[in-house]
Design a protein around this motif. Structure first.
Motif, PDB file in Angstrom:
ATOM      1  N   ARG A  84      -1.376  -2.961  12.045  1.00  0.00           N
ATOM      2  CA  ARG A  84      -1.986  -1.867  12.662  1.00  0.00           C
ATOM      3  C   ARG A  84      -1.625  -0.377  11.930  1.00  0.00           C
ATOM      4  O   ARG A  84      -2.439   0.381  11.770  1.00  0.00           O
ATOM      5  CB  ARG A  84      -2.073  -1.822  14.291  1.00  0.00           C
ATOM      6  N   CYS A 127      -0.124   0.265   9.272  1.00  0.00           N
ATOM      7  CA  CYS A 127      -0.577   0.457   7.997  1.00  0.00           C
ATOM      8  C   CYS A 127      -2.199   0.971   7.745  1.00  0.00           C
ATOM      9  O   CYS A 127      -2.427   1.689   7.049  1.00  0.00           O
ATOM     10  CB  CYS A 127      -0.303  -0.693   7.093  1.00  0.00           C
ATOM     11  N   THR A 128      -3.084   0.195   8.443  1.00  0.00           N
ATOM     12  CA  THR A 128      -4.170   0.490   8.440  1.00  0.00           C
ATOM     13  C   THR A 128      -4.701   1.865   9.022  1.00  0.00           C
ATOM     14  O   THR A 128      -5.501   2.513   8.416  1.00  0.00           O
ATOM     15  CB  THR A 128      -4.992  -0.593   9.300  1.00  0.00           C
ATOM     16  N   PHE A 129      -3.758   2.323  10.040  1.00  0.00           N
ATOM     17  CA  PHE A 129      -4.139   3.507  10.747  1.00  0.00           C
ATOM     18  C   PHE A 129      -3.792   4.761   9.632  1.00  0.00           C
ATOM     19  O   PHE A 129      -4.539   5.706   9.526  1.00  0.00           O
ATOM     20  CB  PHE A 129      -3.068   3.676  11.923  1.00  0.00           C
ATOM     21  N   TRP A 130      -2.665   4.491   8.775  1.00  0.00           N
ATOM     22  CA  TRP A 130      -2.303   5.602   7.873  1.00  0.00           C
ATOM     23  C   TRP A 130      -3.009   5.336   6.819  1.00  0.00           C
ATOM     24  O   TRP A 130      -2.351   5.546   5.577  1.00  0.00           O
ATOM     25  CB  TRP A 130      -0.748   5.479   7.958  1.00  0.00           C
ATOM     26  N   ASN A 131      -4.152   4.573   6.679  1.00  0.00           N
ATOM     27  CA  ASN A 131      -4.845   4.347   5.312  1.00  0.00           C
ATOM     28  C   ASN A 131      -4.040   3.473   4.134  1.00  0.00           C
ATOM     29  O   ASN A 131      -4.120   3.887   2.992  1.00  0.00           O
ATOM     30  CB  ASN A 131      -5.455   5.560   4.859  1.00  0.00           C
ATOM     31  N   MET A 132      -3.293   2.729   4.447  1.00  0.00           N
ATOM     32  CA  MET A 132      -2.214   1.798   3.798  1.00  0.00           C
ATOM     33  C   MET A 132      -2.661   0.330   4.244  1.00  0.00           C
ATOM     34  O   MET A 132      -1.351  -0.593   4.310  1.00  0.00           O
ATOM     35  CB  MET A 132      -0.901   2.266   3.752  1.00  0.00           C
ATOM     36  N   PRO A 133      -3.704   0.026   4.272  1.00  0.00           N
ATOM     37  CA  PRO A 133      -4.175  -1.603   4.726  1.00  0.00           C
ATOM     38  C   PRO A 133      -3.156  -2.576   3.755  1.00  0.00           C
ATOM     39  O   PRO A 133      -3.090  -2.447   2.515  1.00  0.00           O
ATOM     40  CB  PRO A 133      -5.505  -1.518   4.247  1.00  0.00           C
ATOM     41  N   ARG A 173      -4.171  -6.094   3.267  1.00  0.00           N
ATOM     42  CA  ARG A 173      -5.431  -7.053   3.608  1.00  0.00           C
ATOM     43  C   ARG A 173      -4.453  -8.494   3.323  1.00  0.00           C
ATOM     44  O   ARG A 173      -4.875  -9.389   4.176  1.00  0.00           O
ATOM     45  CB  ARG A 173      -6.603  -6.913   2.872  1.00  0.00           C
ATOM     46  N   ASP A 233      -3.166  -3.200  -1.988  1.00  0.00           N
ATOM     47  CA  ASP A 233      -4.577  -3.238  -2.006  1.00  0.00           C
ATOM     48  C   ASP A 233      -4.996  -2.387  -3.177  1.00  0.00           C
ATOM     49  O   ASP A 233      -4.320  -1.308  -3.349  1.00  0.00           O
ATOM     50  CB  ASP A 233      -5.135  -3.049  -0.760  1.00  0.00           C
ATOM     51  N   ALA A 279      -6.487   0.969  -5.192  1.00  0.00           N
ATOM     52  CA  ALA A 279      -6.952   2.090  -4.448  1.00  0.00           C
ATOM     53  C   ALA A 279      -8.389   2.397  -4.360  1.00  0.00           C
ATOM     54  O   ALA A 279      -9.187   1.749  -5.130  1.00  0.00           O
ATOM     55  CB  ALA A 279      -6.297   3.253  -5.380  1.00  0.00           C
TER      56      ALA A 279
END
Length: 252
Positions: free
Chosen positions: A181, A183-189, A191, A250, A252
């Motif tokens: 969560r 990493c996704t919040f800070w746009n570093m997902p 996957r 992932d 860019a």
């Protein structure tokens, strides 16, 4: 500097090496802790207490610091013997028992830094951290997320891991979800990590989380680096901040 640690020079001063040598580490759990212990010993930590009541199993050998002839034997004892083969002069103590409410206070006597690598099968990991906080002992929490190594450090008097979840059930997965969560919040997902979490949750039965040797060795290095930084007054990230390393990324 002692010839054993001569190649530590420049990175570590003689004064720092002496400080490391006199620091007592408590290793709660000798699974991922088995790799951390050897990395710490080779770096110069010579006062290590190992506590684990588990026996070595074949399924441990893909990521833990044991060999085939150790199977069926005490993890704590096998690890202690291995460390003493590396440095016979080190003060290596082991307890072939699980940490519980009855022994945790005594085990923490004289400890400067603790590593909480305990299985979340009860609330003991939370109790362990709480007692360490009261005794002003920083606690390292290493996690093996397969392709990624995760480390968070609980500061005495600081935030506790119960901020992630107040229950021990499924805590390892909840910690992985916490990381995902963030990493996704800070746009570093990540996957790949999301995919692993989903597949694990969809497995039938109560299976232990999948883990790889990759993360065990990476997080061991992070733990030793963090312990050195704590002892020498360098800046350290404390929970809810963390350290995470993986070559998986992932596009860019």
């Amino acid at each position: 500097m002692d010839e054993r640690y001569n190649r530590n020079r420049i990175y570590v001063s003689e004064e720092e090496q002496d400080k490391i040598r006199g620091t007592r580490i408590l290793l709660g759990g000798a699974g991922i802790g088995s790799v951390i212990a050897e990395c710490a010993l080779r770096f110069g930590f010579e006062d290590i207490v190992i506590v684990d009541g588990d026996k070595v199993e074949l399924s441990n050998l893909n990521r833990q610091n044991y060999v085939k002839t150790d199977i069926g034997k005490s993890k704590a004892e096998c690890l202690a013997k291995r460390l003493l083969r590396i440095n016979p002069k080190a003060n290596i103590q082991f307890h072939d028992t699980f940490i519980d409410k009855g022994n945790v206070r005594e085990l923490l006597d004289g400890v400067h830094i603790a590593i909480n690598a305990l299985d979340f099968k009860s609330d003991i990991p939370f109790i362990f951290d709480d007692l360490c906080s009261k005794r002003k002992i920083p606690v390292l929490h290493p996690y093996n997320f397969g392709w990624g190594a995760f480390l968070t450090i609980v500061k005495p008097g600081g935030y506790q891991l119960t901020e992630v979840s107040s229950t021990y059930k499924g805590f390892e997965v909840k910690m992985a979800e916490f990381l995902a969560r963030y990493c996704t919040f800070w746009n570093m997902p990540n996957r790949w990590l999301d995919n692993v979490i989903e597949k694990y949750q969809n497995e039938s039965g109560e299976l232990p989380p999948p883990q790889l040797s990759v993360a065990s060795w990476i997080v061991a290095g992070h733990c030793v680096n963090a312990m050195f930084d704590i002892l020498t007054g360098k800046e350290v990230k404390f929970f809810p901040k963390f350290y995470f390393s993986s070559l998986r990324c992932d596009p860019a």
